[in-house]
Design a protein around this motif. Sequence first.
Motif, PDB file in Angstrom:
ATOM      1  N   THR A 109       0.836  -1.199   0.000  1.00 51.08           N
ATOM      2  CA  THR A 109       0.000   0.000   0.000  1.00 51.08           C
ATOM      3  C   THR A 109       0.874   1.254   0.000  1.00 51.08           C
ATOM      4  N   GLY A 110       1.905   1.251   0.819  1.00 45.50           N
ATOM      5  CA  GLY A 110       2.817   2.390   0.875  1.00 45.50           C
ATOM      6  C   GLY A 110       3.563   2.595  -0.432  1.00 45.50           C
ATOM      7  N   ALA A 111       3.983   1.504  -1.071  1.00 44.01           N
ATOM      8  CA  ALA A 111       4.693   1.611  -2.351  1.00 44.01           C
ATOM      9  C   ALA A 111       3.787   2.201  -3.423  1.00 44.01           C
ATOM     10  N   THR A 112       2.530   1.788  -3.439  1.00 41.70           N
ATOM     11  CA  THR A 112       1.562   2.338  -4.398  1.00 41.70           C
ATOM     12  C   THR A 112       1.314   3.817  -4.123  1.00 41.70           C
ATOM     13  N   LYS A 113       1.177   4.161  -2.856  1.00 43.78           N
ATOM     14  CA  LYS A 113       0.960   5.563  -2.492  1.00 43.78           C
ATOM     15  C   LYS A 113       2.166   6.415  -2.898  1.00 43.78           C
ATOM     16  N   LEU A 114       3.365   5.912  -2.640  1.00 39.99           N
ATOM     17  CA  LEU A 114       4.567   6.657  -2.999  1.00 39.99           C
ATOM     18  C   LEU A 114       4.649   6.863  -4.505  1.00 39.99           C
ATOM     19  N   ASP A 115       4.285   5.855  -5.263  1.00 44.39           N
ATOM     20  CA  ASP A 115       4.279   5.981  -6.721  1.00 44.39           C
ATOM     21  C   ASP A 115       3.292   7.062  -7.167  1.00 44.39           C
ATOM     22  N   GLN A 116       2.117   7.061  -6.579  1.00 46.79           N
ATOM     23  CA  GLN A 116       1.120   8.089  -6.929  1.00 46.79           C
ATOM     24  C   GLN A 116       1.610   9.474  -6.539  1.00 46.79           C
ATOM     25  N   LEU A 117       2.173   9.600  -5.348  1.00 46.81           N
ATOM     26  CA  LEU A 117       2.667  10.901  -4.889  1.00 46.81           C
ATOM     27  C   LEU A 117       3.822  11.408  -5.748  1.00 46.81           C
ATOM     28  N   SER A 118       4.668  10.493  -6.217  1.00 42.15           N
ATOM     29  CA  SER A 118       5.854  10.903  -6.974  1.00 42.15           C
ATOM     30  C   SER A 118       5.495  11.590  -8.283  1.00 42.15           C
TER      31      SER A 118
ATOM     32  N   SER B   6       5.137  -1.885  -8.620  1.00 45.04           N
ATOM     33  CA  SER B   6       4.857  -3.130  -9.349  1.00 45.04           C
ATOM     34  C   SER B   6       5.412  -4.337  -8.605  1.00 45.04           C
ATOM     35  N   ALA B   7       6.638  -4.237  -8.158  1.00 44.53           N
ATOM     36  CA  ALA B   7       7.269  -5.347  -7.441  1.00 44.53           C
ATOM     37  C   ALA B   7       6.561  -5.637  -6.127  1.00 44.53           C
ATOM     38  N   ALA B   8       6.000  -4.632  -5.509  1.00 42.20           N
ATOM     39  CA  ALA B   8       5.346  -4.803  -4.207  1.00 42.20           C
ATOM     40  C   ALA B   8       4.016  -5.555  -4.322  1.00 42.20           C
ATOM     41  N   GLN B   9       3.547  -5.768  -5.531  1.00 35.42           N
ATOM     42  CA  GLN B   9       2.302  -6.518  -5.717  1.00 35.42           C
ATOM     43  C   GLN B   9       2.543  -8.031  -5.726  1.00 35.42           C
ATOM     44  N   ALA B  10       3.790  -8.458  -5.910  1.00 39.65           N
ATOM     45  CA  ALA B  10       4.125  -9.886  -5.954  1.00 39.65           C
ATOM     46  C   ALA B  10       4.031 -10.494  -4.555  1.00 39.65           C
ATOM     47  N   ARG B  11       3.608 -11.732  -4.507  1.00 35.42           N
ATOM     48  CA  ARG B  11       3.541 -12.461  -3.246  1.00 35.42           C
ATOM     49  C   ARG B  11       4.279 -13.768  -3.393  1.00 35.42           C
ATOM     50  N   PRO B  12       5.011 -14.227  -2.432  1.00 34.04           N
ATOM     51  CA  PRO B  12       5.224 -13.534  -1.169  1.00 34.04           C
ATOM     52  C   PRO B  12       6.168 -12.344  -1.372  1.00 34.04           C
ATOM     53  N   LEU B  13       5.934 -11.335  -0.610  1.00 34.18           N
ATOM     54  CA  LEU B  13       6.737 -10.120  -0.647  1.00 34.18           C
ATOM     55  C   LEU B  13       7.679 -10.156   0.546  1.00 34.18           C
TER      56      LEU B  13
END
Length: 150
Positions: free
Chosen positions: A62-71, A117-124
């Motif tokens: 969630t944080g990685a997605t938020k950071l991408d949007q904010l960037s 994108s990488a943060a969506q892979a499981r297991p993370l």
Amino acid sequence: MNAKTLLIVVTACLGLAACGGVDPNSPLGKRQAIFKDMLRTSEDLGGMLRGRINFDEQRFATGATKLDQLSRQPWQHFPQVQEGDADSAARDEVWQREERFQTLVRELEASTGQLASAAQARPLTAQSVAPLVQKVEDSCEACHKEFRAY
């Protein structure tokens, strides 16, 4: 000091404190708010990797997605012409070397996109995303070194 004098001093201090600051609706205020949100978000991600915060797959993703949007957001709040923002941490070079600035912006956006994108892979795992977080941090640092006045 009597109560009346103390009240006058406190009122004066509060009045002076309210006079300063950046208009949150100005371009400077908007980009500063976004940059602060980016910093908080990236600190949480880095904290999970460095053991300051427990690593949580979903929270990290969630944080990685938020950071991408904010960037992708603060750049629209850099006016075409430099304004007289005394409180700005941006150097004059932002406007004088706009092509280089835009190159670094795109590098940051690319690195946050890869991380999201990488943060969506499981297991993370922390080990799997650590190099990508480092790439984001390096992108931030590169731009700060060239374009931020400390």
